[in-house]
Scaffold this active site. Structure first.
Site, PDB file in Angstrom:
ATOM      1  N   CYS A   2       0.841  -1.184   0.000  1.00 51.97           N
ATOM      2  CA  CYS A   2       0.000   0.000   0.000  1.00 51.97           C
ATOM      3  C   CYS A   2       0.883   1.245   0.000  1.00 51.97           C
ATOM      4  O   CYS A   2       1.875   1.317   0.720  1.00 51.97           O
ATOM      5  CB  CYS A   2      -0.947   0.092   1.186  1.00 51.97           C
ATOM      6  SG  CYS A   2      -2.140  -1.242   1.253  1.00 51.97           S
ATOM      7  N   ARG A  27       4.010  -0.357  -4.621  1.00 54.39           N
ATOM      8  CA  ARG A  27       3.667  -0.865  -3.288  1.00 54.39           C
ATOM      9  C   ARG A  27       2.324  -1.580  -3.260  1.00 54.39           C
ATOM     10  O   ARG A  27       1.921  -2.132  -2.242  1.00 54.39           O
ATOM     11  CB  ARG A  27       3.631   0.295  -2.288  1.00 54.39           C
ATOM     12  CG  ARG A  27       4.912   1.074  -2.207  1.00 54.39           C
ATOM     13  CD  ARG A  27       4.776   2.255  -1.291  1.00 54.39           C
ATOM     14  NE  ARG A  27       4.649   1.837   0.090  1.00 54.39           N
ATOM     15  CZ  ARG A  27       5.667   1.652   0.915  1.00 54.39           C
ATOM     16  NH1 ARG A  27       6.883   1.870   0.504  1.00 54.39           N
ATOM     17  NH2 ARG A  27       5.460   1.267   2.160  1.00 54.39           N
ATOM     18  N   TRP A  76      -2.640  -2.712  -1.713  1.00 56.48           N
ATOM     19  CA  TRP A  76      -2.295  -4.130  -1.856  1.00 56.48           C
ATOM     20  C   TRP A  76      -3.133  -4.845  -0.798  1.00 56.48           C
ATOM     21  O   TRP A  76      -2.911  -4.674   0.400  1.00 56.48           O
ATOM     22  CB  TRP A  76      -0.802  -4.364  -1.611  1.00 56.48           C
ATOM     23  CG  TRP A  76      -0.373  -5.768  -1.909  1.00 56.48           C
ATOM     24  CD1 TRP A  76      -0.028  -6.279  -3.121  1.00 56.48           C
ATOM     25  CD2 TRP A  76      -0.233  -6.846  -0.981  1.00 56.48           C
ATOM     26  NE1 TRP A  76       0.314  -7.607  -3.001  1.00 56.48           N
ATOM     27  CE2 TRP A  76       0.193  -7.982  -1.709  1.00 56.48           C
ATOM     28  CE3 TRP A  76      -0.436  -6.976   0.400  1.00 56.48           C
ATOM     29  CZ2 TRP A  76       0.435  -9.221  -1.112  1.00 56.48           C
ATOM     30  CZ3 TRP A  76      -0.200  -8.209   0.989  1.00 56.48           C
ATOM     31  CH2 TRP A  76       0.232  -9.305   0.239  1.00 56.48           C
ATOM     32  N   ASN A 102      -1.495   2.526   5.509  1.00 52.86           N
ATOM     33  CA  ASN A 102      -0.603   1.448   5.085  1.00 52.86           C
ATOM     34  C   ASN A 102      -0.247   0.674   6.361  1.00 52.86           C
ATOM     35  O   ASN A 102       0.160   1.267   7.338  1.00 52.86           O
ATOM     36  CB  ASN A 102       0.653   2.086   4.450  1.00 52.86           C
ATOM     37  CG  ASN A 102       1.811   1.120   4.271  1.00 52.86           C
ATOM     38  OD1 ASN A 102       2.964   1.509   4.324  1.00 52.86           O
ATOM     39  ND2 ASN A 102       1.534  -0.137   4.042  1.00 52.86           N
ATOM     40  N   GLY A 103      -0.446  -0.644   6.336  1.00 54.28           N
ATOM     41  CA  GLY A 103      -0.094  -1.442   7.515  1.00 54.28           C
ATOM     42  C   GLY A 103      -1.190  -2.397   7.905  1.00 54.28           C
ATOM     43  O   GLY A 103      -2.135  -2.623   7.134  1.00 54.28           O
ATOM     44  N   GLU A 474      17.065 -18.462  -7.377  1.00 52.07           N
ATOM     45  CA  GLU A 474      16.724 -17.111  -7.813  1.00 52.07           C
ATOM     46  C   GLU A 474      16.094 -17.133  -9.217  1.00 52.07           C
ATOM     47  O   GLU A 474      15.113 -16.424  -9.477  1.00 52.07           O
ATOM     48  CB  GLU A 474      17.987 -16.229  -7.758  1.00 52.07           C
ATOM     49  CG  GLU A 474      17.834 -14.805  -8.236  1.00 52.07           C
ATOM     50  CD  GLU A 474      16.822 -13.971  -7.466  1.00 52.07           C
ATOM     51  OE1 GLU A 474      16.279 -14.425  -6.451  1.00 52.07           O
ATOM     52  OE2 GLU A 474      16.536 -12.862  -7.931  1.00 52.07           O
ATOM     53  N   LYS A 478      12.346 -15.829 -10.101  1.00 52.30           N
ATOM     54  CA  LYS A 478      12.079 -14.810 -11.127  1.00 52.30           C
ATOM     55  C   LYS A 478      11.017 -15.307 -12.089  1.00 52.30           C
ATOM     56  O   LYS A 478      10.085 -14.598 -12.427  1.00 52.30           O
ATOM     57  CB  LYS A 478      13.344 -14.462 -11.931  1.00 52.30           C
ATOM     58  CG  LYS A 478      14.429 -13.683 -11.239  1.00 52.30           C
ATOM     59  CD  LYS A 478      14.108 -12.243 -10.929  1.00 52.30           C
ATOM     60  CE  LYS A 478      13.482 -12.122  -9.576  1.00 52.30           C
ATOM     61  NZ  LYS A 478      14.287 -11.707  -8.479  1.00 52.30           N
ATOM     62  N   GLU A 481       7.429 -15.589 -10.386  1.00 54.91           N
ATOM     63  CA  GLU A 481       6.753 -14.356  -9.963  1.00 54.91           C
ATOM     64  C   GLU A 481       6.296 -13.475 -11.118  1.00 54.91           C
ATOM     65  O   GLU A 481       5.297 -12.785 -10.999  1.00 54.91           O
ATOM     66  CB  GLU A 481       7.596 -13.559  -8.966  1.00 54.91           C
ATOM     67  CG  GLU A 481       8.821 -12.923  -9.533  1.00 54.91           C
ATOM     68  CD  GLU A 481       9.609 -12.150  -8.483  1.00 54.91           C
ATOM     69  OE1 GLU A 481       9.018 -11.587  -7.562  1.00 54.91           O
ATOM     70  OE2 GLU A 481      10.849 -12.106  -8.611  1.00 54.91           O
ATOM     71  N   HIS A 497      16.453 -37.250  -5.490  1.00 55.00           N
ATOM     72  CA  HIS A 497      15.764 -37.659  -4.263  1.00 55.00           C
ATOM     73  C   HIS A 497      14.286 -37.284  -4.290  1.00 55.00           C
ATOM     74  O   HIS A 497      13.659 -37.155  -3.249  1.00 55.00           O
ATOM     75  CB  HIS A 497      16.461 -37.038  -3.047  1.00 55.00           C
ATOM     76  CG  HIS A 497      17.874 -37.482  -2.918  1.00 55.00           C
ATOM     77  ND1 HIS A 497      18.237 -38.736  -2.472  1.00 55.00           N
ATOM     78  CD2 HIS A 497      19.046 -36.862  -3.244  1.00 55.00           C
ATOM     79  CE1 HIS A 497      19.551 -38.862  -2.503  1.00 55.00           C
ATOM     80  NE2 HIS A 497      20.068 -37.728  -2.976  1.00 55.00           N
ATOM     81  N   LYS A 597       6.072  -4.506  -4.312  1.00 55.44           N
ATOM     82  CA  LYS A 597       7.525  -4.397  -4.206  1.00 55.44           C
ATOM     83  C   LYS A 597       7.999  -4.414  -2.761  1.00 55.44           C
ATOM     84  O   LYS A 597       9.021  -4.981  -2.442  1.00 55.44           O
ATOM     85  CB  LYS A 597       7.952  -3.092  -4.880  1.00 55.44           C
ATOM     86  CG  LYS A 597       9.439  -2.825  -4.868  1.00 55.44           C
ATOM     87  CD  LYS A 597      10.119  -3.611  -5.946  1.00 55.44           C
ATOM     88  CE  LYS A 597      11.620  -3.470  -5.933  1.00 55.44           C
ATOM     89  NZ  LYS A 597      12.260  -4.675  -6.472  1.00 55.44           N
TER      90      LYS A 597
HETATM   91  C1  F6R Z   1      11.680 -11.141  -5.725  1.00 55.97           C
HETATM   92  C2  F6R Z   1      11.551 -10.057  -4.777  1.00 55.97           C
HETATM   93  C3  F6R Z   1      11.191 -10.378  -3.380  1.00 55.97           C
HETATM   94  C4  F6R Z   1      12.041  -9.520  -2.414  1.00 55.97           C
HETATM   95  C5  F6R Z   1      11.573  -9.734  -0.966  1.00 55.97           C
HETATM   96  C6  F6R Z   1      12.430  -8.985   0.010  1.00 55.97           C
HETATM   97  O1  F6R Z   1      12.044 -10.686  -6.987  1.00 55.97           O
HETATM   98  O2  F6R Z   1      11.716  -8.923  -5.118  1.00 55.97           O
HETATM   99  O3  F6R Z   1      11.346 -11.729  -3.107  1.00 55.97           O
HETATM  100  O4  F6R Z   1      13.372  -9.870  -2.572  1.00 55.97           O
HETATM  101  O5  F6R Z   1      10.249  -9.334  -0.851  1.00 55.97           O
HETATM  102  O6  F6R Z   1      12.405  -7.615  -0.239  1.00 55.97           O
HETATM  103  P1  F6R Z   1      13.501  -6.646   0.338  1.00 55.97           P
HETATM  104  O7  F6R Z   1      14.799  -7.039  -0.278  1.00 55.97           O
HETATM  105  O8  F6R Z   1      13.050  -5.283  -0.058  1.00 55.97           O
HETATM  106  O9  F6R Z   1      13.528  -6.847   1.822  1.00 55.97           O
END
Ligand code: F6R
Length: 602
Positions: A2, A27, A76, A102-103, A474, A478, A481, A497, A597
């Protein structure tokens, strides 16, 4: 999660709110809304769905001559589905007190029941809505909106940053606990935001509100600590505007721009480390043990850090998900360092884990946002200089984080007397060579073509060994998501396994297969997949007859001898692969469904 944006003053209100909300869309983008207020007219509007900000602001007149207060929100969803009634702003029964929040309010159900019993009517399923009703109730006794807000703050439990105004009155109140709220002032107008980015368009004068602080803006702005019941003096700081310049440039998404910015981000992070961090870090005693924590991509960089630190400086390292660490009973002492890793510096679980260990061990952080909560909770700060990362998927901040972990290891190696300063410098020069190779790879690769092969797939397996196992994790993260294809990362040998049962001609298996001491082993794992007709895409830094025979597709990356620098190159094709697959599927890579994000809720 948010974004909140507020404004008090005169100007092109439609543009100001549109720009503010758009800059905060990373956000959350499930719905958006605003409440516009002054002594002559007040109205609000809400829109449900992604990309509705342009439509939302159409209800704001093109020309307003009077001074106005606007509070606005991009959501969000946490409590309550994505719908108009759950979109912010929320109101009290009389629709006089408006809030954007927000929260999460953890005791909202208890508060709501109590308020309902005394006649309050709720419209939404959100936790937020209890706040205006509580204020309404308190106002009956306090007869003063500010005191009514303070009384409400004493009752709510949880995390919040909010803005409140009262219909027809020249009042704007905001408070924060655990979540960010920034105030900007350009000499005439006030701006309020979840982060400084939308404010920097108008002014570089900002105040970062601290936990338990509240402001009251009437004819003047005043600050208080609502926990201690005292007035406080706060001064506007000057922000370095360059840090906040945000455009897509010639790229069509932030994500692809940020992938291409990685060589620059690495150079900036290296320079900043050498100029600002190295000497200070040398003064920090070497710990007996290190615990690394973070979430998602930041947790993956922690795993790479574990590999680097254990091999280079021979200190035991544990890597814990922040969401787990915060509820465990970790055994730490002053000889332990907790390294919290976070791009945004606002991730609730990471902050929770730091708070849990505060005072028990030394707390270091690797963070991309200088004025963030993670930075404030730290005893020692290792900043990444990736620049603002807007695309939901973390890319340039990942490579900047692993650079810091490598430099951290080299610094302690030097401190331990295991390498000379010349050797340290030559290792840093190697990083500049790496940057050239990253640049070359970004300009010369066949990833877009190979992405075609994945668009109709529903699953994918990513396999790597050693330092490239977290890269497999990773790569899988990617892909899932942003392209919505189910993907898993595994240590290549672990596949037999269990996951091997999934392999048939429909299963793409992406192998990270580089020239290192585990090469022969990974080739065996590739044979195991090929025998079961898996479709192999190999990320290789050399090509042999064997690799050609086993691979259906090969992505060739530049070779670098230093094993600790290989992940910087192996991750790039995986970021690009996820990007191209999502792009070809028509997905908005910067705002994939259900994600935000900055994950500021547990
Ligand atoms: C994946 C991604 C998330 C963040 C996670 C932690 O691409 O962006 O998995 O890495 O939400 O976020 P930060 O690094 O901002 O604490």
């Amino acid at each position: 999660m948010c974004g909140i944006f507020g404004f008090k003053g005169k100007g092109n209100i439609r543009e100001i709110i549109k720009n503010g909300l758009k800059a905060l869309e990373y956000r959350g983008y499930d719905s958006c809304g605003f409440f516009l207020n002054n002594d002559k007219f007040s109205f609000y509007d809400k829109k449900v769905g992604k990309g509705k900000i342009d439509e939302l602001v159409l209800s704001i007149p093109l020309k307003i001559d009077e001074e106005v207060i606007v509070i606005s929100h991009t959501r969000w969803a946490t409590h309550g589905r994505i719908s108009e009634e759950n979109a912010h702003p929320h109101f009290d029964c009389k629709k006089e007190i408006a809030i954007v929040h927000n929260g999460t309010i953890e005791n909202y159900q208890f508060l709501k029941k109590g308020l309902e019993k005394i006649g309050h009517k709720f419209i939404s399923q959100t936790d937020t809505e209890v706040i205006p009703h509580l204020i309404e109730e308190n106002f009956k006794k306090d007869k003063n909106i500010f005191f009514a807000v303070i009384s409400a703050l004493k009752k709510i439990e949880g995390s919040f940053a909010f803005l409140i105004t009262k219909r027809g009155e020249d009042i704007l109140i905001g408070a924060k606990k655990n979540l960010p709220l920034v105030i900007g002032f350009d000499g005439h107008n006030y701006y309020f935001s979840s982060d400084p980015i939308p404010i920097t368009k108008y002014t570089n004068k900002v105040i970062f509100l601290q936990d338990d602080e509240i402001f009251y803006l009437g004819s003047k702005i005043k600050f208080y600590n609502f926990k201690k019941n005292i007035q406080i003096i706060k001064k506007f700081d000057e922000l370095d505007m360059k840090e906040y310049e945000i455009t897509k440039g010639s790229f069509d998404s932030y994500m692809i721009k940020e992938i291409y910015e990685q060589p620059e981000a690495i150079k900036r992070t290296l320079k900043y480390f050498l100029d600002e961090t190295f000497e200070r870090l040398l003064k920090q005693s070497i710990p007996e043990r290190i615990v690394i924590t973070g979430c998602g991509t930041s947790w993956h960089s922690g795993l790479i850090g574990e590999y680097m630190i254990e091999k280079l400086i021979v200190i035991p390292v544990e890597v814990e998900y922040a969401s787990e660490l915060r509820y465990k009973s970790p055994v730490v002492d002053r000889n332990t360092i907790l390294i919290a890793i976070s791009q945004s510096g606002e991730t609730a679980d990471t902050i929770g884990a730091m708070k849990k260990l505060k005072g028990k061990c030394r707390i270091f952080s690797i963070c991309n946002v200088e004025k963030s909560s993670v930075v404030r909770e730290s005893d020692f700060i290792l900043l990444t200089k990736a620049g603002p990362e807007i695309g939901v998927a973390s890319t340039k901040s990942f490579t900047s984080q692993i650079l810091i972990l490598y430099l951290f290891s080299l610094t302690y190696l030097f401190k331990k007397g295991r390498i000379s300063k010349e050797k340290f410098n030559s290792k840093c020069n190697e990083i500049l060579k790496l940057v050239e190779k990253m640049d070359f790879l970004l300009k010369n690769n066949n990833v877009e073509k190979i992405a075609e092969k994945l668009i109709y797939k529903t699953n994918a397996l990513y396999l790597g060994r050693g330092i490239n196992f977290p890269i497999a994790l990773e790569g899988a993260l990617k892909l899932k998501e942003i392209s919505y294809i189910h993907a898993e990362g595994y240590p290549a040998a672990e596949m037999k396994h269990g996951p091997i049962a999934l392999i048939d001609e429909n299963m793409p298996v992406i192998f990270i297969c580089v020239k290192d001491k585990l090469l022969k082993k990974i080739i065996i794992n590739m044979e195991e997949v090929k025998t079961r007709k898996g479709f192999i895409i190999s990320i290789c830094d050399f090509i042999s007859e064997e690799i050609k025979k086993l691979s259906d597709e090969i992505i060739l990356i530049p070779h670098i001898e230093n094993e600790y620098l290989k992940p910087f190159l192996t991750v790039i094709p995986l970021q690009l692969l996820a990007y191209y697959v999502a792009n070809k599927k028509g997905i908005d890579v910067d705002k994939p469904r259900n994600l935000a994000k900055s994950v500021t809720v547990e």
